[in-house]
Design a protein around this motif. Sequence first.
Motif, PDB file in Angstrom:
ATOM      1  N   ASN A 117       0.818  -1.103  -0.148  1.00 20.17           N
ATOM      2  CA  ASN A 117       0.002   0.002   0.017  1.00 20.17           C
ATOM      3  C   ASN A 117       0.906   1.291  -0.111  1.00 20.17           C
ATOM      4  O   ASN A 117       0.519   2.213  -0.677  1.00 20.17           O
ATOM      5  CB  ASN A 117      -1.118   0.069   1.272  1.00 20.17           C
ATOM      6  CG  ASN A 117      -1.919  -1.007   1.185  1.00 20.17           C
ATOM      7  OD1 ASN A 117      -2.340  -1.626  -0.031  1.00 20.17           O
ATOM      8  ND2 ASN A 117      -2.687  -1.557   2.134  1.00 20.17           N
ATOM      9  N   GLN A 119      -0.128   3.646  -3.182  1.00 16.79           N
ATOM     10  CA  GLN A 119      -0.806   4.773  -2.912  1.00 16.79           C
ATOM     11  C   GLN A 119       0.057   6.006  -2.408  1.00 16.79           C
ATOM     12  O   GLN A 119      -0.422   6.996  -2.589  1.00 16.79           O
ATOM     13  CB  GLN A 119      -1.520   4.389  -1.420  1.00 16.79           C
ATOM     14  CG  GLN A 119      -2.591   3.225  -1.651  1.00 16.79           C
ATOM     15  CD  GLN A 119      -3.440   2.999  -0.423  1.00 16.79           C
ATOM     16  OE1 GLN A 119      -3.209   3.966   0.515  1.00 16.79           O
ATOM     17  NE2 GLN A 119      -3.843   1.848  -0.284  1.00 16.79           N
ATOM     18  N   ILE A 120       1.353   5.839  -2.234  1.00 14.77           N
ATOM     19  CA  ILE A 120       2.227   7.026  -1.921  1.00 14.77           C
ATOM     20  C   ILE A 120       3.395   7.176  -3.053  1.00 14.77           C
ATOM     21  O   ILE A 120       3.325   8.163  -3.615  1.00 14.77           O
ATOM     22  CB  ILE A 120       2.786   6.872  -0.521  1.00 14.77           C
ATOM     23  CG1 ILE A 120       1.674   6.995   0.449  1.00 14.77           C
ATOM     24  CG2 ILE A 120       3.718   7.936  -0.071  1.00 14.77           C
ATOM     25  CD1 ILE A 120       1.944   6.959   1.929  1.00 14.77           C
ATOM     26  N   THR A 153      -2.108   9.105   4.482  1.00  9.19           N
ATOM     27  CA  THR A 153      -2.176   8.055   3.853  1.00  9.19           C
ATOM     28  C   THR A 153      -1.031   6.921   4.768  1.00  9.19           C
ATOM     29  O   THR A 153      -1.471   5.759   5.021  1.00  9.19           O
ATOM     30  CB  THR A 153      -1.923   8.165   2.669  1.00  9.19           C
ATOM     31  OG1 THR A 153      -2.977   9.055   2.063  1.00  9.19           O
ATOM     32  CG2 THR A 153      -2.207   6.558   1.988  1.00  9.19           C
ATOM     33  N   CYS A 156      -0.482  12.518   1.842  1.00  7.63           N
ATOM     34  CA  CYS A 156       0.497  11.480   1.647  1.00  7.63           C
ATOM     35  C   CYS A 156       0.839  11.031   3.396  1.00  7.63           C
ATOM     36  O   CYS A 156       1.050   9.576   3.399  1.00  7.63           O
ATOM     37  CB  CYS A 156       1.572  11.604   1.039  1.00  7.63           C
ATOM     38  SG  CYS A 156       1.412  11.785  -0.780  1.00  7.63           S
ATOM     39  N   GLU A 185      -2.615   5.829   7.712  1.00 11.28           N
ATOM     40  CA  GLU A 185      -3.626   4.891   7.526  1.00 11.28           C
ATOM     41  C   GLU A 185      -3.320   3.717   7.174  1.00 11.28           C
ATOM     42  O   GLU A 185      -4.132   2.642   7.257  1.00 11.28           O
ATOM     43  CB  GLU A 185      -4.689   5.842   6.433  1.00 11.28           C
ATOM     44  CG  GLU A 185      -5.522   6.952   6.967  1.00 11.28           C
ATOM     45  CD  GLU A 185      -6.379   6.596   8.367  1.00 11.28           C
ATOM     46  OE1 GLU A 185      -6.909   5.410   8.257  1.00 11.28           O
ATOM     47  OE2 GLU A 185      -6.549   7.386   9.094  1.00 11.28           O
ATOM     48  N   VAL A 186      -2.451   3.709   6.287  1.00  7.02           N
ATOM     49  CA  VAL A 186      -1.981   2.215   5.875  1.00  7.02           C
ATOM     50  C   VAL A 186      -1.720   1.369   6.923  1.00  7.02           C
ATOM     51  O   VAL A 186      -1.914   0.257   7.099  1.00  7.02           O
ATOM     52  CB  VAL A 186      -0.648   2.472   5.001  1.00  7.02           C
ATOM     53  CG1 VAL A 186      -0.073   1.053   4.553  1.00  7.02           C
ATOM     54  CG2 VAL A 186      -1.048   3.108   3.608  1.00  7.02           C
TER      55      VAL A 186
END
Length: 600
Positions: free
Chosen positions: A99, A103-104, A244, A241, A247-248
């Motif tokens: 992730n 995602q980043i 996130t 970011c 959150e990851v």
Amino acid sequence: MVEERMGDCWSHTKDQFDNLEKHTQWGIEFVEKYNKFVKERSEIEINYAKQIRNLSKKYQPKKNSREEEESKYTFCRAFFTTLNELNDYAGQHEVIAENLTSQIFIELTRYLQELKAERKTHFHDGRKAQQYIESSWKQLESCKRRFERDCKEADRAQQYFEKMDADINVTKADVEKRGLNKARQQAQMRHQMASDSKGDYSSYLQKFNQEQNDHYHTIIPNIFQKLQDMEEKRIERVGACMKTFAEVDRQVLPIVGKCLDGMTTAAESIEPKTDSQQVVESFKSGFEPPSDVEFEDYGQAMKRTVSENSLSNSKESKEKPAGKSKPKLWPFIKNKNKLSLKLITLNSHVRSLIEGSGPEDFSHLPPEQRRKKLQGKIDDLNKDIHKEMDQRDALTKMKDVYIKNPQMGDPASVDPRLTEIGQNIEKLQSEVQKFEGWLAEVEERMPSKSDSHRRSGLYETQSSVAVSNNCAQDRERPLSSPDGSYTEEQNTETQVKANINPNPTPNPNPIPTTMPDDEEFDDDDEPLATIGTCKALYPFEGHNEGTIAVAEGELLYVIEEDKGDGWTRVRRNQDEEGYVPTSYIEVNLEPNAKGAMTYI
């Protein structure tokens, strides 16, 4: 003054662009640094997950018999559960790494390219606007200088014309001669050029003022606003970011919590008492404990003689009465000759247990362990039978489908496999019958707990009666025969004769593969007391140390009964004694012996 003021403005604007260019470049470098940080964090998570998986795999149970043995204990099962949960825990770290990358890292890499292109466009527009306003200013200055020059030229031409026209002494001929008309025309032309330059200058000045107004109030502010928006978006993107990034980790916390809960539940499922009971069940031999120590009456010596019709065909021997014999001090051994046999047998038995080798019927194991092994083998065979039967049922259904729908396949193609499965089932069933026979044999020889308690109580009662009756019998029985031997009771001899089988059949039971591993010997050289008699149904050569050779039909004394290992200890005379297979003899124990019974 105007030029200085304009130069200051342009210099200030240029400085502002330089500052913004440095700041935005630093902002891009910061995003690149943060992206690199995320990438390294992702690599750390991947390496950590890999190490955790390797650790879990390293301590996973191997596919061997030891795994089955360990799975019986709750603490081993808890550890295996912990390893599985740890493997799932490693999987969550792999999810974190995936992730973070998707995602980043990948998104920031794409955004950085867009950010650099946008920044380049904005500064290109700013430099272009700055160059344009500077170019307009130069053109304005050029128009201004041309207007100034034309004005000066017009003034000089006017002054020259006026000077010539003001001279009164000049005649008409002189005017023509001196070019007064030409001076007039030149002055008029210069005035016209000055007027045109003035118009151009005025028009371009108005245009420049408009452009300058647009430049400083619209174009440059718009460019600065775009740079500001770009910077704010960059900062907002970095913040998103970072959110996130947290959150990851947060997304996998529930599953990580379940993994940890699984470890905790596994730890709480450990039951020490159950595990200790498993150890007891695993190593329980099934042998009976030693009997109670008998009372030894040293008040009077009791001797019995063996009559001419005694049970032994060998020379007469002396034997101590029951009251004088010492019981077996289980499990201590002091007889050196018997000790070597004991150690050899025990070592062989332990080696067989450790290595898992031995005969197919597990006769090298103690009764209880043998029963468990046989039962486990039967269960495994039954499982195999069920598997084969399931395959047979599936193939039968397939054959029925082929019969109903020939286009799907040939029904005859299934017959060879069905025949093979049928043969396998027959073989497995025969194996089950064979092991069930051995299991029945072991269970018949193993006394139940109720029988053991009953026999123990009966033995205690009979022992006390025997002790109290010995003294009375001594007064009625002669101490010894003239040859020093003792006589046997009539009822015992009659009972032996009644139990002799005149026509013995071949022995269906094989000789035990190992010598008994729980023999006990007296702590002195006195012989054991006689507890019964026996007759040899088959000849036994007795080559091994500790055994004794017997001939078919020979009558012997029993001094130690079978403890479940398939061997009975007998005596021929005072000096000859040893073990013979229980299945080779017919035994008759005396009424006052422990668990007195007649068996083959």
